[in-house]
Design an enzyme around this catalytic site. Structure first.
Site, short mmCIF file in Angstrom:
data_model
loop_
_atom_site.label_atom_id
_atom_site.label_comp_id
_atom_site.label_asym_id
_atom_site.label_seq_id
_atom_site.Cartn_x
_atom_site.Cartn_y
_atom_site.Cartn_z
N GLY A 429 0.73 -1.04 0.09
CA GLY A 429 -0.01 0.04 -0.08
C GLY A 429 0.74 1.32 0.00
O GLY A 429 2.17 1.25 0.31
N GLN A 430 0.36 2.34 -0.55
CA GLN A 430 1.31 3.30 -0.64
C GLN A 430 0.14 4.78 -0.56
O GLN A 430 -1.02 4.66 -1.24
CB GLN A 430 2.02 3.38 -1.95
CG GLN A 430 3.48 3.87 -1.74
CD GLN A 430 4.61 3.38 -2.91
OE1 GLN A 430 3.83 2.75 -3.74
NE2 GLN A 430 5.63 3.85 -2.67
N GLY A 431 0.65 5.85 -0.34
CA GLY A 431 -0.22 6.98 -0.18
C GLY A 431 0.40 8.21 0.30
O GLY A 431 1.72 8.11 0.69
N GLY A 434 2.28 7.45 3.49
CA GLY A 434 3.83 6.70 3.50
C GLY A 434 3.59 5.48 2.92
O GLY A 434 2.96 5.23 2.00
N VAL A 436 3.14 1.01 3.03
CA VAL A 436 2.97 -0.21 3.92
C VAL A 436 3.84 -1.43 3.02
O VAL A 436 3.70 -1.41 2.17
CB VAL A 436 1.69 -0.43 3.95
CG1 VAL A 436 1.17 -1.59 4.94
CG2 VAL A 436 0.64 0.69 4.59
N ASP A 547 -11.14 8.76 11.97
CA ASP A 547 -11.10 8.40 10.37
C ASP A 547 -11.83 7.20 9.92
O ASP A 547 -11.22 6.25 9.14
CB ASP A 547 -9.66 8.44 9.97
CG ASP A 547 -9.50 8.77 8.50
OD1 ASP A 547 -10.55 9.36 7.88
OD2 ASP A 547 -8.45 8.60 7.89
#
Ligand SMILES: *[C@@H]1O[C@H](CO)[C@@H](O)[C@H](O)[C@H]1NC(C)=O
Ligand SMILES: *[C@@H]1O[C@H](CO)[C@@H](O)[C@H](O)[C@H]1NC(C)=O
Ligand SMILES: *[C@@H]1O[C@H](CO)[C@@H](O)[C@H](O)[C@H]1NC(C)=O
Ligand SMILES: *[C@@H]1O[C@H](CO)[C@@H](O)[C@H](O)[C@H]1NC(C)=O
Ligand SMILES: *[C@@H]1O[C@H](CO)[C@@H](O)[C@H](O)[C@H]1NC(C)=O
Ligand SMILES: *[C@@H]1O[C@H](CO)[C@@H](O)[C@H](O)[C@H]1NC(C)=O
Ligand SMILES: *[C@@H]1O[C@H](CO)[C@@H](O)[C@H](O)[C@H]1NC(C)=O
Ligand SMILES: *[C@@H]1O[C@H](CO)[C@@H](O)[C@H](O)[C@H]1NC(C)=O
Ligand SMILES: *[C@@H]1O[C@H](CO)[C@@H](O)[C@H](O)[C@H]1NC(C)=O
Ligand SMILES: *[C@@H]1O[C@H](CO)[C@@H](O)[C@H](O)[C@H]1NC(C)=O
Ligand SMILES: *[C@@H]1O[C@H](CO)[C@@H](O)[C@H](O)[C@H]1NC(C)=O
Ligand SMILES: *[C@@H]1O[C@H](CO)[C@@H](O)[C@H](O)[C@H]1NC(C)=O
Length: 752
Positions: A429-431, A434, A436, A547
């Site tokens: 995962g990326q965003g 940062g 994962v 969130d």
């Protein structure tokens, strides 16, 4: 001297490991069903996978009906009730069949004494494979052609074969001398074979008195001059047929979940190269029959050395595998990587070294050199460790030793090893927050490692607090934080790995959404509500998640909800019920009251949860710029629909069933109450959880009063909410500022 002792013990340990050879993992061989339960999956030697079947309940549609004629021995299979025999059915979308061939024979004086014109007619779902088959004509004074029908029109093609004597013919060459071939177009479902002669065979009759035409699998045919005569005894030759389901595209097919043929959860739909319709295949890492419920099963890559690249030990996981090294070895265990580095050479040195004592001296020398180099590295690590609050954490951990769930502090080295030095292949995962990584710890645990963006040094204490608190939440519906690493510039967080993706994917990804039944949706909603209620009240210090959204609810293999990402969460001191903070959250889910007042309360989570509930009901995204402006915000759209009593028009197709209308209506009322513009009007998370649980168990009377007498409570729509929001990276928005300066934003993050 202590150092020497330790090194010595290490080497002994390595020796012991070398002596005991690595054991191989054993498992039972998989037994994949290929047909529906209670259906025959064989006809003589032919295996018959679903969608094909020999009896009405066993095939997917009449096209896939196979007649098994037991008057032959062994029995033979035919397409439906036709004369086209099947010799092979492949789950990849091909059939091998045996159609009749065409033949023309002449007498010495030029009269045609035998002629047939076979028709190969395939039903819907079948087309002649245009890459594998060729029209082939054999003869020395002949032309052959086919006329046929394609999905959209007619076609015809053919070729001429001649020769003057047997000497003209060449083994293996089909180029017009005694043999010619022509390719056929795509999408052919009906073929008529015909033959003719240029000179009635009068000049070639002495060595060739018959001609032949057939559509045959090219790779199975090699021309030989003898074929001019030996084809006489052949009636049928093999041809490859493509099959597919239905006549619509994948997208169209998915609309109707009950007729969609890719029934296995771990399957995908694809478009065939030839013909209409769609086919299914198992996802990578799975094998079996994608057309059956539960048909695609995990491949145990570890059992087949061709499927894995592990040097010593292979650990099978669902849909995947990873390599490991036996204790005492190190490396990534992959044949294409480092492999497992063992201590053999060291062992040898030890044997001689102990005797001579030299090895010991060498080790000391080496250690001194490496030690000096390493000391510098350790110093930086320690610096980061201190900067990131390691001492504080250590102190707190020692104080809380009693609790077995307390956070573990991982070393940087350990996590580097787990992720193959943060290799890009391990990114899951990326965003904006940062990255994962998926990591394999040396004890074979699979973890998700979150590398956050830079942290402001002032925020460290809060960060530590959060790590401590989160690592103590031991709720089955919260993604467990296993620990962290503080030796890097940015702290790394280590979570348990959840295998099945996010609720967002399951609700909005077309390939998954129809597997998510209403009962599942309600179960996930109830679990999420329960865990939020627990965070708000039952945890030792109340926690506001801040969130809540479908992308932050992960699902495991049993579709159990796991709430994740507490990067934005707030601990609320028991004597306070609200906090002033910088507004943080994700647009579409953000509590309008909180946006206006900057006052964070547990009711903000209730609002966000309401949006998730609406997502589950409608299958629509929380915010979509594809919708008209006033409907962009799902909460708005939902409230206006509720107001007009048109609820059933926006519900996801596959949640609506005859018997659950009342339940759906009640859940919608709960969602509506969560979306009231005033936080005080919204029910508490506990009430929501109890209500959903009751509905799940079929309770009749609502606990939450959703129908209000007298003053109607304002919902967002009625309040005319139209705050202009600027959508930033990752859809997060930040508006307004703290009234109290000392509340700060924690390392933020989305995803696992
Ligand atoms: C299969 O057959 C058995 C016995 O004939 C029966 O008990 C069972 O219900 C059948 N299963 C299905 C799925 O039809
Ligand atoms: C059927 O299978 C048996 C054993 O596998 C084999 O001996 C036989 O030749 C096969 N028959 C046909 C027609 O393929
Ligand atoms: C099976 O084959 C025989 C011989 O070709 C034929 O007479 C019979 O009708 C066939 N049976 C079925 C059920 O198709
Ligand atoms: C096959 O069955 C269909 C109906 O089931 C019938 O209309 C058709 O004539 C049959 N064809 C043959 C070759 O028996
Ligand atoms: C064609 O030739 C073969 C021998 O090559 C012969 O046996 C056969 O009877 C001939 N056919 C006709 C129709 O003359
Ligand atoms: C040609 O030969 C066939 C049989 O071989 C015979 O029946 C026929 O009458 C002959 N035709 C002529 C024009 O000779
Ligand atoms: C294709 O041929 C068939 C008869 O062979 C005829 O009925 C049909 O109209 C033709 N279709 C087109 C599109 O030409
Ligand atoms: C071939 O035979 C047909 C009838 O059988 C006849 O009409 C035609 O003229 C012959 N062609 C040649 C080239 O002998
Ligand atoms: C062509 O002849 C060869 C050699 O006799 C034979 O092996 C082969 O089966 C024949 N091809 C066909 C399609 O019959
Ligand atoms: C697909 O099949 C349906 C009936 O099964 C038919 O109504 C429709 O016209 C077909 N569509 C195409 C593109 O052939
Ligand atoms: C979905 O497919 C089923 C079974 O083929 C059919 O009965 C039903 O009418 C279809 N529903 C829609 C909306 O097309
Ligand atoms: C034809 O069959 C082969 C396998 O024999 C397959 O790989 C290929 O995709 C098929 N071609 C088409 C156009 O479907």
């Amino acid at each position: 001297m202590g150092f020497l002792q330790i090194q010595f013990l290490n080497l002994l340990a390595i020796l012991v490991i070398i002596a005991s050879s690595p054991s191989s993992l054993s498992a039972t061989p998989p037994n994949f069903p290929i047909a529906k339960p209670n259906c025959t999956d064989r006809c003589g030697n032919l295996s018959i996978p679903y969608p094909f079947g020999t009896t009405p309940d066993c095939y997917q549609s009449h096209s896939f009906f196979v007649t098994c004629n037991h008057s032959f021995s062994p029995p033979r299979a035919f397409i439906q009730n036709s004369s086209v025999e099947i010799t092979d059915i492949s789950r990849d979308g091909q059939l091998r069949v045996l159609p009749f061939i065409a033949r023309n024979c002449y007498s010495r004086n030029g009269t045609n004494v035998y002629s047939n014109r076979p028709l190969i007619q395939l039903s819907r779902s079948f087309t002649v494979n245009n890459t594998a088959n060729k029209l082939t004509i054999i003869g020395c004074d002949t032309y052959g052609f086919i006329t046929g029908r394609r999905l959209n029109g007619n076609y015809s093609t053919g070729c001429i074969a001649t020769c003057d004597s047997m000497n003209d013919l060449t083994q293996g060459s089909c180029t017009g001398l005694g043999c010619c071939q022509a390719p056929i177009p795509k999408e052919v479902w009906s073929v008529r074979l015909r033959l003719g002669s240029l000179e009635n065979y009068t000049s070639v009759w002495s060595f060739n008195n018959c001609s032949y035409a057939f559509l045959m699998e090219e790779s199975a045919f090699r021309f030989s001059p003898e074929n001019l005569t030996n084809l006489r005894n052949v009636k049928k030759l093999p041809m490859v047929v493509d099959w597919a389901i239905g006549n619509g595209t994948c997208k169209e097919a998915k609309r109707n979940a009950s007729s969609y043929a890719c029934k296995s959860v771990n399957s995908k739909c694809y478009k065939p190269d030839n013909g209409y319709g769609y086919r299914c295949s198992c996802l990578k890492g799975y094998q079996g029959n994608p057309y059956l419920i539960g048909g695609c099963q995990d491949v145990n890559e570890c059992e087949d050395s061709h499927l894995n690249i592990c040097e010593k030990r292979c650990v099978n996981t669902i849909g995947d595998f990873h390599c490991a090294c036996p204790k005492g070895y190190h490396g990534d265990g992959r044949k294409d990587g480092q492999g497992c580095i063992n201590g053999e050479s060291l062992a040898f040195k030890l044997a001689t070294g102990i005797a001579s004592g030299i090895i010991v001296l060498l080790l000391i020398a080496a250690w001194l050199r490496v030690g000096l180099k390493r000391r510098r590295k350790i110093k930086t690590r320690q610096m980061f460790f201190l900067q990131n609050g390691g001492i504080l954490l250590q102190e707190k951990i020692t104080r809380r030793r009693k609790s077995s769930n307390a956070a573990t502090i991982f070393s940087e080295l350990e996590l580097q090893k787990a992720t193959n030095n943060f290799h890009k292949d391990t990114i899951i995962g990326q965003g904006g927050f940062g990255t994962v990584y998926k990591g394999f710890l040396s004890d074979n645990r699979i973890v998700a490692i979150k590398k956050s963006k830079k942290v402001n040094p002032d925020q460290v204490e809060q960060f530590i607090n959060e790590v401590i608190i989160l690592s103590q939440i031991n709720h089955r519906n919260v993604v467990k934080l296993l620990g962290c690493c503080l030796e890097t510039e940015v702290p790394l967080l280590v979570y348990e790995f959840i295998s099945n993706g996010t609720l967002f994917e399951h609700v909005h990804d077309e390939t998954k959404t129809h597997f998510l039944s209403w009962e599942m949706r309600l179960k996930i909603a109830t679990e999420t509500a329960n865990v939020l209620a627990y965070l708000h009240s039952a945890a030792s210090t109340p926690i506001i998640h801040r969130d809540v959204k479908s992308a932050n609810i992960l699902l495991d293999d049993n579709l159990t909800a796991k709430v994740s990402d507490f990067g934005d969460s707030r601990l609320v001191p028991l004597d306070q019920t609200q906090l002033s903070t910088m507004v943080h959250g994700t647009s579409g889910y953000l509590d309008p009251e909180y946006m206006q007042t900057n006052k964070l309360t547990a009711k903000s989570d209730v609002y966000s949860f309401g949006v998730v509930l609406v997502e589950l009901l409608t299958g629509k995204t929380a915010l979509s710029f594809a919708r008209p402006e006033e409907d962009r915000n799902l909460a708005n759209l939902f409230l206006s629909v509720m107001k007009q009593e048109r609820l059933f028009e926006i519900l996801e197709d596959n949640v609506v069933k005859q018997e659950n209308n009342e339940q759906l209506r009640k859940v919608a009322m709960v969602a509506k109450s969560c979306l009231y513009v005033k936080g005080d009007d919204r029910p508490s998370m506990k009430e929501v959880a109890m209500e959903l649980e009751g509905l799940m168990l079929g309770e009749k009377h609502p606990r939450i009063q959703t129908e209000h007498s007298g003053e109607d409570k304002e919902s967002m729509l009625e309040a005319g909410f139209s705050g202009s929001i600027n959508v930033g990276e990752g859809n997060s928005i930040s508006i307004g500022f703290d009234t109290v300066e000392d509340h700060i934003v924690l390392p933020e993050g989305r995803g696992r």
